[in-house]
Design a protein around this motif. Structure first.
Motif, PDB file in Angstrom:
ATOM      1  N   ALA A   1       8.782   3.573  -7.932  1.00 15.09           N
ATOM      2  CA  ALA A   1       8.002   4.342  -6.860  1.00 15.09           C
ATOM      3  C   ALA A   1       7.594   3.389  -5.676  1.00 15.09           C
ATOM      4  O   ALA A   1       7.598   3.665  -4.723  1.00 15.09           O
ATOM      5  CB  ALA A   1       6.716   4.923  -7.317  1.00 15.09           C
ATOM      6  N   ARG A   2       7.216   2.087  -6.211  1.00 15.58           N
ATOM      7  CA  ARG A   2       6.799   1.198  -5.078  1.00 15.58           C
ATOM      8  C   ARG A   2       8.091   0.897  -4.284  1.00 15.58           C
ATOM      9  O   ARG A   2       7.981   0.655  -3.024  1.00 15.58           O
ATOM     10  CB  ARG A   2       6.215  -0.063  -5.575  1.00 15.58           C
ATOM     11  N   ILE A   3       9.247   0.437  -4.905  1.00 14.50           N
ATOM     12  CA  ILE A   3      10.541   0.335  -4.112  1.00 14.50           C
ATOM     13  C   ILE A   3      10.868   1.178  -3.320  1.00 14.50           C
ATOM     14  O   ILE A   3      11.170   1.052  -2.217  1.00 14.50           O
ATOM     15  CB  ILE A   3      11.473  -0.206  -5.072  1.00 14.50           C
ATOM     16  N   ARG A   4      10.542   2.521  -3.616  1.00 10.83           N
ATOM     17  CA  ARG A   4      10.880   3.576  -2.619  1.00 10.83           C
ATOM     18  C   ARG A   4       9.960   3.803  -1.532  1.00 10.83           C
ATOM     19  O   ARG A   4      10.229   3.903  -0.296  1.00 10.83           O
ATOM     20  CB  ARG A   4      10.802   5.045  -3.443  1.00 10.83           C
ATOM     21  N   LEU A   5       8.634   3.265  -1.596  1.00  9.09           N
ATOM     22  CA  LEU A   5       7.591   3.097  -0.725  1.00  9.09           C
ATOM     23  C   LEU A   5       8.170   2.143   0.276  1.00  9.09           C
ATOM     24  O   LEU A   5       8.067   2.177   1.477  1.00  9.09           O
ATOM     25  CB  LEU A   5       6.275   2.856  -1.293  1.00  9.09           C
ATOM     26  N   LEU A   6       8.610   0.903  -0.244  1.00  8.49           N
ATOM     27  CA  LEU A   6       8.833  -0.136   0.342  1.00  8.49           C
ATOM     28  C   LEU A   6      10.127   0.123   1.382  1.00  8.49           C
ATOM     29  O   LEU A   6      10.238  -0.104   2.449  1.00  8.49           O
ATOM     30  CB  LEU A   6       9.363  -1.456  -0.556  1.00  8.49           C
ATOM     31  N   CYS A   7      11.028   1.114   0.721  1.00 10.88           N
ATOM     32  CA  CYS A   7      12.256   1.397   1.721  1.00 10.88           C
ATOM     33  C   CYS A   7      11.757   2.351   2.658  1.00 10.88           C
ATOM     34  O   CYS A   7      12.064   2.234   3.739  1.00 10.88           O
ATOM     35  CB  CYS A   7      13.166   2.181   0.720  1.00 10.88           C
TER      36      CYS A   7
ATOM     37  N   ASP B   1      -2.769  -0.618  -2.280  1.00 15.81           N
ATOM     38  CA  ASP B   1      -3.098  -1.044  -3.426  1.00 15.81           C
ATOM     39  C   ASP B   1      -4.786  -0.861  -3.703  1.00 15.81           C
ATOM     40  O   ASP B   1      -5.092  -0.381  -4.748  1.00 15.81           O
ATOM     41  CB  ASP B   1      -2.779  -2.589  -3.828  1.00 15.81           C
ATOM     42  N   ARG B   2      -5.485  -1.157  -2.631  1.00 16.22           N
ATOM     43  CA  ARG B   2      -6.814  -0.999  -2.638  1.00 16.22           C
ATOM     44  C   ARG B   2      -7.489   0.398  -2.931  1.00 16.22           C
ATOM     45  O   ARG B   2      -8.139   0.998  -3.718  1.00 16.22           O
ATOM     46  CB  ARG B   2      -7.656  -1.644  -1.410  1.00 16.22           C
ATOM     47  N   LEU B   3      -6.666   1.446  -2.015  1.00 15.24           N
ATOM     48  CA  LEU B   3      -6.724   2.856  -2.003  1.00 15.24           C
ATOM     49  C   LEU B   3      -6.592   3.282  -3.171  1.00 15.24           C
ATOM     50  O   LEU B   3      -7.275   4.129  -3.981  1.00 15.24           O
ATOM     51  CB  LEU B   3      -5.814   3.490  -1.018  1.00 15.24           C
ATOM     52  N   ASN B   4      -5.418   2.912  -3.963  1.00 13.11           N
ATOM     53  CA  ASN B   4      -4.876   3.235  -5.572  1.00 13.11           C
ATOM     54  C   ASN B   4      -6.124   3.001  -6.382  1.00 13.11           C
ATOM     55  O   ASN B   4      -6.399   3.771  -7.233  1.00 13.11           O
ATOM     56  CB  ASN B   4      -3.706   2.988  -5.670  1.00 13.11           C
ATOM     57  N   GLU B   5      -6.623   1.540  -6.386  1.00 15.81           N
ATOM     58  CA  GLU B   5      -7.603   1.273  -7.167  1.00 15.81           C
ATOM     59  C   GLU B   5      -8.754   2.095  -7.058  1.00 15.81           C
ATOM     60  O   GLU B   5      -9.524   2.616  -7.992  1.00 15.81           O
ATOM     61  CB  GLU B   5      -7.782  -0.181  -6.992  1.00 15.81           C
TER      62      GLU B   5
END
Length: 118
Positions: free
Chosen positions: A46-52, A73-77
């Motif tokens: 999922a993170r790789i897709r976000l990076l793309c 990352d802060r938002l997800n935390e």
């Protein structure tokens, strides 16, 4: 599902092996390390897709990437913490939950009034 680098590249068509390795080296993706190489899970994918999306669709520069990823990352935390707080509230008796909600609404109203004054 656990995947090696080649399977990830096959799964994410917009991604090259070189890019994946660079993103791992940069720390933008943090797969598990095994003796035969990195192993990626669904969260990594999922993170790789976000990076793309960020790099290829939105044209985000490599210099800006750590800032954006840090904010995400802060938002997800924060979302995880809110879920834990909601679970803790749900475990309380109804009258406690009602008191907390009344206080929350009151504070929210005061905050809205203060914003209107500015």
């Amino acid at each position: 599902m656990r995947m090696d680098e080649r399977r990830v590249v096959a799964e994410v068509h917009r991604l090259t092996l070189r890019e994946l390795r660079l993103w791992v080296d940069e720390g933008w993706v943090r797969p598990a390390k095994k003796a035969d190489g990195p192993v990626f899970d669904e969260i990594d994918l999922a993170r790789i897709r976000l990076l793309c999306d960020l790099k290829k669709e939105m044209g985000l520069s490599s210099d800006a990437m750590p800032v954006v990823l840090g904010l995400i990352d802060r938002l997800n935390e924060t979302r995880r913490h809110l879920r834990h707080l909601m679970n803790a509230l749900e475990a309380q008796p109804a009258e406690v939950r009602q008191d907390i909600m009344a206080t929350f609404r009151s504070l929210k109203h005061i905050e809205g009034t203060l914003e209107d004054d500015q």
